[in-house]
Design an enzyme around this catalytic site. Structure first.
Site, mmCIF file in Angstrom:
data_model
loop_
_atom_site.group_PDB
_atom_site.id
_atom_site.type_symbol
_atom_site.label_atom_id
_atom_site.label_comp_id
_atom_site.label_asym_id
_atom_site.label_seq_id
_atom_site.Cartn_x
_atom_site.Cartn_y
_atom_site.Cartn_z
ATOM 1 N N ARG A 245 0.958 -1.178 0.066
ATOM 2 C CA ARG A 245 0.033 -0.058 0.047
ATOM 3 C C ARG A 245 0.677 1.086 0.007
ATOM 4 O O ARG A 245 0.364 2.342 -0.367
ATOM 5 C CB ARG A 245 -1.087 -0.076 1.074
ATOM 6 N N TYR B 152 -14.793 21.509 -10.902
ATOM 7 C CA TYR B 152 -15.338 20.176 -11.325
ATOM 8 C C TYR B 152 -16.280 19.808 -10.252
ATOM 9 O O TYR B 152 -16.223 19.960 -9.304
ATOM 10 C CB TYR B 152 -14.040 19.008 -11.202
#
Ligand SMILES: *Cc1c(COP(=O)(O)O)cnc(C)c1O
Length: 390
Positions: free
Chosen positions: A57, A110
């Site tokens: 990760r 956005y």
């Protein structure tokens, strides 16, 4: 004599940044590393965490390759990848705010960025004020001691307002606010955020960096001062993109410059052609002389991508549907930045709050892909004929 990295031109760096073939038995591309566990050879090494990789990760050579390349191309200190553009935005916002803080967000941002502010941040006690994207240095009037960050996106989503980033950054920095920019439209090649005062630059790498509509990916690039805050949130949220998607980002990156040159040229040619059409009331493309954003675009950007909008003269919904439904090359769908042309109706009136969108006809956002422009014109020409007939 080999040239130093610093003296090399951008296109050369695009081909070589983040690569180390000698490390991978001479293979040109960094391989896809899949994995969670990384073994430590000794207890001492484990306890000191004394090796480059510790857990899947937290990074792999594939992730590092793209992060290194993007940081260099943007001119930033370091880049962190995320599983999508939106997760890059949300992680960045969360890195700088606490309950009771205020943030300033451009009204032409956005839309999912706006939703994150209105839902998650609001619930956490962070108040968002939307500002006119054209406010420039006037943003000083909105900044208070509680303002933690100013979020910019230039040009704005759908309506392509070009923001005066240096003026906004100067005012924000005077009040200690961090300046964040969604730089997706220009890509790391056509706008250099860190030489215009931006502290954190975000990309939906899903768009032009991946470039082939086949992966989702986000990137956050920080300067030195903002690195620790963003890295910590990124780590604590557990944001790790899939290895194939990272590889596709690396693969797309190598051809970004040649693809963009074509998107730019075809986009400008299509915009010019559309401006001459009797069905079109307005073309919104900041790289066209006469566009309201042109002067700032020319001052701050070194190129344009293939995304812009038009406003049609008023027509019925039936006529619009006849035009759009019959298109064979332009597809209707979300996202952009791939090799294929797209067209999408939009109407920001229902959610913008600091500015008003005043046009009479339907607005359409176009992404000009890598097809031959004569074929694209023919597709739209036939669409306009259907519109007139309906
Ligand atoms: C698409 C887009 C995003 C979000 O990217 P995803 O990868 O779809 O999450 C963010 N900002 C802009 C400007 C975009 O166009």
């Amino acid at each position: 004599m080999s040239t130093s990295k610093k003296s090399q031109k951008q296109d050369t760096r695009l081909a070589h940044a983040g690569r180390d073939p000698a490390r991978f038995d001479g293979f040109v591309n960094t391989p896809i590393y899949r994995g969670s566990t990384v073994l430590y050879p000794t207890l001492q090494c484990l306890e000191a965490n004394d090796q480059d990789y510790s857990y899947g990760r937290l990074g792999t050579p594939t992730v590092d390759a793209l992060q290194t390349a993007l940081a260099e191309l943007e001119g930033g200190h370091a880049t962190l990848l995320t599983p999508s553009g939106l997760s890059a935005i949300s992680a960045t916002l969360l890195s700088f705010v606490s309950s009771g803080d205020d943030i300033l967000v451009s009204d032409s941002v956005y839309r999912p960025t706006r939703r994150f502010c209105e839902n998650v941040l609001k619930r956490l006690g962070v108040a968002t004020t939307y500002y006119d994207p054209l406010i420039g240095g006037g943003i000083a009037g909105l900044l208070t001691d509680k303002t933690k960050l100013v979020f910019t996106e230039s040009p704005g989503s759908q309506t392509f307002e070009v923001q005066d980033i240096p003026a906004i950054a100067e005012a924000a920095h005077k009040r200690g606010a961090v300046v964040i920019m969604d730089n997706t439209w220009a890509t790391p090649l056509y706008f250099k955020p860190f030489s215009h005062g931006v502290d954190v630059s975000i990309h939906a790498a899903t768009k032009y960096i991946v470039g082939h509509a086949d992966a989702m990916l986000g990137a956050i690039t920080t300067n030195k001062a903002t690195r620790a805050a963003v890295a910590r949130t990124h780590d604590e949220l557990g944001l790790c993109p899939g290895p194939e998607d990272v590889y596709l980002g690396l693969r797309g990156l190598r051809s970004l410059s040649v693809r963009l040159a074509r998107h730019q040229a075809s986009g400008l040619e299509m915009a010019e052609w559309l401006a001459g059409r009797p069905e079109v009331a307005q073309v919104i493309h900041p790289a066209r002389p006469g566009d309201p954003g042109y002067a700032l675009w020319q001052r701050d950007f070194t190129g344009a991508s293939g995304l812009f909008s038009i406003v049609l003269k008023p027509c019925s919904q039936k006529a619009l549907a006849a035009m759009l439904d019959g298109l064979t090359l332009f597809g209707m769908g979300y996202s952009w930045g791939g090799y294929e042309s797209l067209i999408l109706p939009f109407d920001p009136r229902s959610y913008r709050s600091a500015t008003t969108w005043q046009v009479e006809g339907s607005a359409l956002r176009l992404h000009i892909g890598l097809e031959d422009v004569e074929d694209l014109k023919a597709d739209l020409d036939a669409g306009f004929a259907r519109l007139a007939k309906a």
